[in-house]
Design an enzyme around this catalytic site. Structure first.
Site, PDB file in Angstrom:
ATOM      1  N   GLU A  79      45.643  36.515  23.275  1.00 30.44           N
ATOM      2  CA  GLU A  79      45.853  35.887  24.582  1.00 30.44           C
ATOM      3  C   GLU A  79      46.168  36.931  25.651  1.00 30.44           C
ATOM      4  O   GLU A  79      45.773  36.785  26.807  1.00 30.44           O
ATOM      5  CB  GLU A  79      47.022  34.891  24.505  1.00 30.44           C
ATOM      6  CG  GLU A  79      46.693  33.608  23.791  1.00 30.44           C
ATOM      7  CD  GLU A  79      45.773  32.718  24.596  1.00 30.44           C
ATOM      8  OE1 GLU A  79      44.599  33.089  24.788  1.00 30.44           O
ATOM      9  OE2 GLU A  79      46.209  31.650  25.024  1.00 30.44           O
ATOM     10  N   THR A 116      41.688  32.727  33.537  1.00 33.42           N
ATOM     11  CA  THR A 116      43.162  32.664  33.468  1.00 33.42           C
ATOM     12  C   THR A 116      43.780  33.875  34.165  1.00 33.42           C
ATOM     13  O   THR A 116      44.775  33.751  34.881  1.00 33.42           O
ATOM     14  CB  THR A 116      43.628  32.604  31.998  1.00 33.42           C
ATOM     15  OG1 THR A 116      43.062  31.443  31.407  1.00 33.42           O
ATOM     16  CG2 THR A 116      45.130  32.540  31.883  1.00 33.42           C
TER      17      THR A 116
END
Ligand code: HSE
Length: 309
Positions: free
Chosen positions: A128, A181
């Site tokens: 991530e 993101t």
């Protein structure tokens, strides 16, 4: 066991009141991954189907997560990974989390589960970090543990799995634009006023209490985000219009799924769920934006094995 095929589900992070700490796992959408043992030590990505993603280990979230795990348990053999992508990258429903969690979950299964699901979170978070610029666990935790999860701390990792009423359903609307993101994090202000912080932690604590007591009215009052949503909603076409459509159709709450552009609504029971999905579809149809919509139970199991040999 030499080879394993797994289902790595999509997830919704933040859930309005819990930026970077709250998330839940979805049911119908997810990637499939095949992981097999190979003689050469290390990790290799042998196939990617469904999307154009890098094969280079250090540039692929599954590769980065798998390498983080293997650094913690050096082996004389390695693994190759096939990724069959169904969750679109940049859609806001945890595409990178599914790949990162899938890699470490699959390898752990092939090794006879030396790590607990909770242990795997720290490795998946490394993936991530590559995707978004800073590691966060609010997608990988619900994928690995199932249901709703709360990230109390990322260093050291301390994640709590929360209970969830079985009637609680989610509606996800994905307007087909891509939002990275990393970009959606960069636009956030770095400081929060004390007044807004007080409101936010009041709502988060109340929402968690509502999950334990199955109090849908309290859940509804708590699904509010005064910190991140005002900034990020500007990136999502017709956000306010969609919110009104969802709430008028009976949604308990409505907000941005992760960093967007997908939006989510929560509903009490399938009847409300269908009405909200219809209302959101007709609302976005009026403005002519291409979209897809998913209805989902809260997936309490999370990531799972499809087959192995
Ligand atoms: N909590 C993360 C964010 C989730 O909102 O940036 C990204 O899916």
């Amino acid at each position: 066991m030499e080879e394993i095929k797994i289902f790595a589900p999509a997830s919704v992070a933040n859930v309005s009141c819990g930026f970077d700490v709250l998330g839940f796992c979805l049911d119908p959408v997810g990637d499939e991954m095949i992981i097999r043992k190979i003689e050469t030590p290390g990790v290799k990505i042998s196939k990617i189907v469904g999307q154009k993603l890098p094969f280079e280990i250090k540039k692929n979230v599954a590769g980065v997560a798998a390498e983080a795990m293997l650094a913690a348990c050096p082996l004389k053999f390695g693994f190759e990974i096939e990724i069959h992508k169904k969750i679109k990258a940049g859609s806001g429903i945890g595409s990178s989390a599914a790949s990162a969690a899938g890699a470490v979950f699959g390898i752990n299964q092939l090794l006879g589960k030396p790590f607990s699901a909770h242990d795997l979170i720290q490795f998946a978070m490394e993936g991530e970090g590559l995707a978004s610029g800073s590691p966060h666990a609010d997608n990988v935790a619900p994928v690995l543990l199932g249901g709703f999860t709360l990230v109390r701390s990322m260093n050291p990792v301390d994640v709590i799995k929360l209970p969830c009423p079985s009637e609680l359903k989610a509606i996800i609307l994905h307007p087909k634009i891509e939002l990275k993101t990393m970009h959606a994090r960069e636009i956030l202000k770095k400081n929060v006023s004390l007044k807004k912080a007080v409101t936010q932690w009041g709502n988060l604590a109340a929402f968690i209490s509502a999950l334990y007591t199955e109090d849908f009215d309290l859940m509804s009052r708590s699904l509010v985000d005064e910190i991140v949503e005002p900034m990020r909603s500007l990136l999502i076409p017709e956000f306010e219009k969609l919110k009104t459509a969802a709430v008028e159709a009976g949604a308990l709450g409505f907000g941005i799924s992760g960093s967007g552009p997908s939006v989510y609504a929560l509903a009490n029971g399938i009847q409300d769920t269908n009405a909200i999905a219809d209302s959101l579809s007709s609302s976005i149809n009026q403005v002519g934006i291409d979209f897809e919509i998913h209805i989902s139970a809260i997936n309490n199991q999370g990531i799972k094995v499809i087959s192995c040999k």
